[in-house]
Design a protein around this motif. Structure first.
Motif, PDB file in Angstrom:
ATOM      1  N   SER A  95      -9.844  -5.525  -2.228  1.00 55.58           N
ATOM      2  CA  SER A  95      -8.728  -6.228  -2.868  1.00 55.58           C
ATOM      3  C   SER A  95      -7.950  -5.297  -3.791  1.00 55.58           C
ATOM      4  CB  SER A  95      -9.257  -7.439  -3.639  1.00 55.58           C
ATOM      5  OG  SER A  95      -8.210  -8.127  -4.283  1.00 55.58           O
ATOM      6  N   SER A  96      -8.671  -4.470  -4.533  1.00 53.06           N
ATOM      7  CA  SER A  96      -8.027  -3.503  -5.414  1.00 53.06           C
ATOM      8  C   SER A  96      -7.238  -2.474  -4.607  1.00 53.06           C
ATOM      9  CB  SER A  96      -9.095  -2.819  -6.275  1.00 53.06           C
ATOM     10  OG  SER A  96      -8.520  -1.964  -7.222  1.00 53.06           O
ATOM     11  N   ALA A  97      -7.806  -2.036  -3.469  1.00 49.94           N
ATOM     12  CA  ALA A  97      -7.115  -1.075  -2.612  1.00 49.94           C
ATOM     13  C   ALA A  97      -5.871  -1.686  -1.975  1.00 49.94           C
ATOM     14  CB  ALA A  97      -8.065  -0.565  -1.535  1.00 49.94           C
ATOM     15  N   LEU A  98      -5.928  -2.975  -1.636  1.00 46.63           N
ATOM     16  CA  LEU A  98      -4.764  -3.643  -1.053  1.00 46.63           C
ATOM     17  C   LEU A  98      -3.621  -3.713  -2.065  1.00 46.63           C
ATOM     18  CD1 LEU A  98      -3.706  -5.118   1.477  1.00 46.63           C
ATOM     19  CD2 LEU A  98      -4.509  -7.253   0.445  1.00 46.63           C
ATOM     20  N   MET A  99      -3.962  -3.964  -3.328  1.00 43.79           N
ATOM     21  CA  MET A  99      -2.932  -3.975  -4.367  1.00 43.79           C
ATOM     22  C   MET A  99      -2.308  -2.589  -4.515  1.00 43.79           C
ATOM     23  SD  MET A  99      -3.123  -5.396  -8.295  1.00 43.79           S
ATOM     24  CE  MET A  99      -4.408  -4.252  -8.836  1.00 43.79           C
ATOM     25  N   LEU A 100      -3.119  -1.544  -4.434  1.00 41.57           N
ATOM     26  CA  LEU A 100      -2.595  -0.184  -4.507  1.00 41.57           C
ATOM     27  C   LEU A 100      -1.679   0.111  -3.324  1.00 41.57           C
ATOM     28  CD1 LEU A 100      -2.390   2.717  -5.511  1.00 41.57           C
ATOM     29  CD2 LEU A 100      -4.628   3.169  -4.477  1.00 41.57           C
ATOM     30  N   ALA A 101      -2.088  -0.303  -2.132  1.00 44.15           N
ATOM     31  CA  ALA A 101      -1.250  -0.070  -0.953  1.00 44.15           C
ATOM     32  C   ALA A 101       0.091  -0.775  -1.097  1.00 44.15           C
ATOM     33  CB  ALA A 101      -1.972  -0.545   0.304  1.00 44.15           C
ATOM     34  N   GLY A 102       0.077  -2.021  -1.546  1.00 44.65           N
ATOM     35  CA  GLY A 102       1.323  -2.756  -1.742  1.00 44.65           C
ATOM     36  C   GLY A 102       2.196  -2.109  -2.792  1.00 44.65           C
ATOM     37  N   ALA A 103       1.579  -1.604  -3.870  1.00 38.22           N
ATOM     38  CA  ALA A 103       2.350  -0.951  -4.935  1.00 38.22           C
ATOM     39  C   ALA A 103       3.011   0.323  -4.428  1.00 38.22           C
ATOM     40  CB  ALA A 103       1.432  -0.640  -6.111  1.00 38.22           C
ATOM     41  N   ARG A 104       2.308   1.083  -3.583  1.00 35.02           N
ATOM     42  CA  ARG A 104       2.895   2.314  -3.026  1.00 35.02           C
ATOM     43  C   ARG A 104       4.039   1.984  -2.062  1.00 35.02           C
ATOM     44  NH1 ARG A 104       0.090   7.283  -2.894  1.00 35.02           N
ATOM     45  NH2 ARG A 104       1.114   7.618  -0.877  1.00 35.02           N
ATOM     46  N   MET A 105       3.838   0.964  -1.242  1.00 33.05           N
ATOM     47  CA  MET A 105       4.854   0.617  -0.251  1.00 33.05           C
ATOM     48  C   MET A 105       6.087  -0.015  -0.875  1.00 33.05           C
ATOM     49  SD  MET A 105       2.199  -0.826   2.646  1.00 33.05           S
ATOM     50  CE  MET A 105       3.452  -1.464   3.728  1.00 33.05           C
ATOM     51  N   ALA A 106       5.981  -0.462  -2.117  1.00 35.71           N
ATOM     52  CA  ALA A 106       7.137  -1.051  -2.796  1.00 35.71           C
ATOM     53  C   ALA A 106       8.154   0.001  -3.212  1.00 35.71           C
ATOM     54  CB  ALA A 106       6.676  -1.834  -4.022  1.00 35.71           C
ATOM     55  N   HIS A 107       7.753   1.270  -3.226  1.00 37.00           N
ATOM     56  CA  HIS A 107       8.680   2.341  -3.598  1.00 37.00           C
ATOM     57  C   HIS A 107       9.599   2.651  -2.422  1.00 37.00           C
ATOM     58  CE1 HIS A 107       7.169   3.554  -7.542  1.00 37.00           C
ATOM     59  NE2 HIS A 107       5.951   3.295  -7.079  1.00 37.00           N
ATOM     60  N   ALA A 108      10.903   2.587  -2.669  1.00 36.59           N
ATOM     61  CA  ALA A 108      11.854   2.914  -1.610  1.00 36.59           C
ATOM     62  C   ALA A 108      11.771   4.381  -1.210  1.00 36.59           C
ATOM     63  CB  ALA A 108      13.276   2.581  -2.063  1.00 36.59           C
ATOM     64  N   ASP A 109      11.341   5.235  -2.155  1.00 33.88           N
ATOM     65  CA  ASP A 109      11.264   6.670  -1.899  1.00 33.88           C
ATOM     66  C   ASP A 109       9.819   7.142  -1.786  1.00 33.88           C
ATOM     67  OD1 ASP A 109      10.666   6.144  -4.506  1.00 33.88           O
ATOM     68  OD2 ASP A 109      11.720   7.881  -5.336  1.00 33.88           O
ATOM     69  N   ASP A 110       8.945   6.303  -1.220  1.00 31.74           N
ATOM     70  CA  ASP A 110       7.548   6.685  -1.038  1.00 31.74           C
ATOM     71  C   ASP A 110       7.486   7.983  -0.230  1.00 31.74           C
ATOM     72  OD1 ASP A 110       4.852   6.913  -0.645  1.00 31.74           O
ATOM     73  OD2 ASP A 110       4.594   5.011   0.407  1.00 31.74           O
ATOM     74  N   PRO A 111       6.968   9.071  -0.818  1.00 29.80           N
ATOM     75  CA  PRO A 111       6.973  10.355  -0.096  1.00 29.80           C
ATOM     76  C   PRO A 111       5.978  10.401   1.061  1.00 29.80           C
ATOM     77  CG  PRO A 111       5.812  10.568  -2.183  1.00 29.80           C
ATOM     78  CD  PRO A 111       6.409   9.192  -2.165  1.00 29.80           C
ATOM     79  N   HIS A 112       4.996   9.507   1.057  1.00 27.70           N
ATOM     80  CA  HIS A 112       3.978   9.510   2.109  1.00 27.70           C
ATOM     81  C   HIS A 112       3.794   8.090   2.642  1.00 27.70           C
ATOM     82  CE1 HIS A 112       3.040  13.594   0.873  1.00 27.70           C
ATOM     83  NE2 HIS A 112       2.874  13.168  -0.362  1.00 27.70           N
ATOM     84  N   PRO A 113       4.781   7.564   3.375  1.00 26.78           N
ATOM     85  CA  PRO A 113       4.686   6.163   3.831  1.00 26.78           C
ATOM     86  C   PRO A 113       3.511   5.917   4.762  1.00 26.78           C
ATOM     87  CG  PRO A 113       6.525   7.299   4.882  1.00 26.78           C
ATOM     88  CD  PRO A 113       6.027   8.210   3.814  1.00 26.78           C
ATOM     89  N   TRP A 114       3.164   6.886   5.592  1.00 25.20           N
ATOM     90  CA  TRP A 114       2.063   6.668   6.528  1.00 25.20           C
ATOM     91  C   TRP A 114       0.708   6.689   5.822  1.00 25.20           C
ATOM     92  CZ3 TRP A 114       2.632   4.549  11.015  1.00 25.20           C
ATOM     93  CH2 TRP A 114       3.882   4.599  11.648  1.00 25.20           C
TER      94      TRP A 114
END
Length: 565
Positions: free
Chosen positions: A177-196
């Motif tokens: 659950s904690s990792a899922l929140m981290l994944a969602g937080a990273r994907m919320a960035h429009a300029d995520d440098p590492h989307p994959w």
């Protein structure tokens, strides 16, 4: 950035919490509870029993079993992890080998929680208001300070301590659950440098939840987060839409495959409609999530004009899913555990808007509450060792009959050092130090850690006596014939695991048609005694003794020995 942003934070308020201090703080919280104790009754020892069966080859890894019958496991992933570490660390006792894996899971949970809050705080909508003449907090320093506060808020939650130190699927679900929140937080960035990389984390977290017995939580959390991310990207007009499409496909495929492969039933819904049940659930929510929930409510009020912004919407959705699941779940305390990282993240965003008077109130309440708790633990321990004052020792003797306290220098030193560290921290906190936004959560986190360390040191022998099946299992092992198999009838999965692990007994299930093999002893649940003659020829068996846990006389087992063998 919205003009309604309520965060007004100067650079001086985001000074760095030393990394070494934060690491030692987490270490002091993680290690106690994994070191020095026996497996405790019910969930803890039951899970260990399944892992031992899998590691020894007595059970299939795909369909976990205990003595030939399907085990009640929910999801298989945590058991694979435990069994793997039993094999990887053969030089350690099995229960310690399993705890190494689950201690790593708890550490990973804390790491994911920190980085999730850090990524959420880096969102433009979460950043503090820029000052007219400069001096506002820099984005990176601000995000790091808020992340420190989120980690402290998670450690401070009263409901985290016990269940996060058990070797059960609950900890695996918490980590996922904690990792899922981290994944969602990273994907919320429009300029995520590492989307994959974010997408891989999303898939891993979804699979972790689904394969740990919570596929419907994975589906509900993932679906809501995808909707939030879609809205966020539509508003910003940026981002790679393919990432969200792959994320949605991953949720559907993973949850569907796990649900079919493991034949998981649809979730059972049991609303606490009765007033007494609703009252119990309400009390649980209040103390279990303290002190995160009042700060989370403060966040929702302070950031009420930005509820759809990722730093509020993402943890809020995960928390809502877990709280609702807790309300309709029979094990509402274990279901509520998954809400803690998200509530801690929300609590962290209350601090930039918190008034100094409220911060002082938190400090004083925490100081009084945890000091009294620590003092009570010390008084009971001193009473057990010396008999002064007499009342606590009498209460212990009444609640745990047969317990004989022994003094341990090692456990005493651990408790003493933890208490001295608390006193130093209190002195530092009330001193005239520069204000940092994370300081309001230092005492709550330190107080929760102090009490947990004291319980796992000063009270550890008492808790082992009260919660372990070890004494019961060893007592039965002394009665039954040595080097002989033992038939069992009506025992729970936890009792079977304890007899195998603590008593080192070779167990066989009693068949419905009669005895299996030529075992010399039979251990059974008393509730089946009246119908025992339907399953065995009583002329071949003689009642020998009963055994019970001294701290719980209601849990009793009967021992029969074969006549003439």
């Amino acid at each position: 950035m919205s003009s309604t942003n309520p965060a007004i934070v100067s650079q001086s308020a985001v000074r760095r919490l030393p990394r070494l201090a934060l690491f030692l703080f987490c270490l002091a919280y993680v290690l106690p509870g994994f070191i020095g104790r026996e497996p405790w009754k019910s969930a803890d020892v039951s899970a260990l029993g399944v892992m031992l069966e899998m590691a020894s080859g007595a059970s299939s890894w795909w369909v976990p079993q205990v003595l030939g019958q399907a085990a009640d496991v929910g999801g298989s992933l945590p058991y694979w992890l435990g069994a793997s570490f039993i094999r990887l660390l053969p030089f350690l006792p099995a229960d310690y080998a399993v705890r190494v894996a689950f201690a790593m899971l708890l550490g990973l949970t804390l790491v994911c929680a920190w980085y999730a809050v850090y990524q959420l705080a880096r969102q433009s909508a979460a950043q503090p208001v820029a000052f007219a003449f400069g001096g506002e907090a820099s984005p990176k320093d601000y995000a790091r300070a808020v992340a420190d506060a989120g980690l402290l808020a998670l450690i401070a939650c009263l409901g985290l301590a016990q269940m996060s130190h058990e070797t059960t699927p609950d900890l695996a679900r918490l980590c996922a659950s904690s990792a899922l929140m981290l994944a969602g937080a990273r994907m919320a960035h429009a300029d995520d440098p590492h989307p994959w990389l974010s997408l891989l984390l999303w898939w891993a977290a979804t699979a972790g939840l689904a394969m740990s017995g919570a596929p419907w939580i994975a589906m509900a959390s993932g679906t809501g987060l995808l909707l939030i991310l879609t809205i966020t990207r539509a508003r910003s007009g940026a981002g790679n839409p393919d990432t969200l499409a792959w994320a949605a496909l991953g949720v559907a495929v993973i949850v569907g495959a796990v649900a079919m492969f493991e034949s998981l039933p649809a979730p059972e819904i049991g609303l606490p409609l009765e007033f007494e049940a609703l009252q119990r659930w309400g009390r649980l929510v209040v103390w279990f999530t303290w002190p995160a929930w009042p700060l989370a409510i403060w966040t929702l009020w302070g950031w009420r004009r930005q509820l759809l912004s990722p730093h509020v919407a993402i943890p809020l959705w995960i928390a809502l899913v877990s709280v609702v699941n807790s309300a309709v779940n029979a094990d509402f305390d274990r279901a509520l555990l998954l809400a803690l990282p998200a509530l801690a993240a929300l609590a962290a965003f209350a601090l930039p808007t918190l008034r100094r008077s409220v911060s002082a109130l938190i400090d004083w309440f925490t100081l009084i509450f945890f000091t009294l708790c620590a003092l009570s633990i010390w008084v009971v321990w001193f009473s057990m060792q010396t008999g002064v004052p007499a009342k606590p020792a009498e209460n212990v003797a009444r609640l745990a009959p047969g317990f004989s306290p022994e003094f341990s220098w090692w456990l005493f030193l651990v408790g003493a050092l933890a208490t001295l560290a608390w006193l130093w921290l209190v002195k530092w906190r009330v001193g005239r130090n520069r204000q940092a936004i994370w300081k309001s959560l230092v005492l709550p986190a330190a107080g929760a850690t102090l009490c947990w360390v004291l319980l796992m040191s000063l009270w550890l022998p008492l808790l082992d006596f009260a919660r372990s099946y070890g004494p019961l299992s060893r007592a039965i092992a002394r009665v039954v014939p040595a080097n002989d198999c033992v038939l069992i009838d009506g025992l729970t999965q936890a009792q079977i695991a304890a007899l195998q692990y603590h008593g080192q007994l070779r167990l066989r299930r009693l068949g419905n048609a009669g005895d299996m093999g030529q075992c010399g002893a039979l251990v059974m649940d008393p509730s089946l005694q009246e119908t025992l003659d339907e399953r065995v020829d009583l002329t071949h068996w003689a009642y020998r003794a009963s055994a019970s846990r001294l701290s719980d006389r209601k849990e009793r087992l009967l021992i029969y020995l074969r006549v003439g063998k």
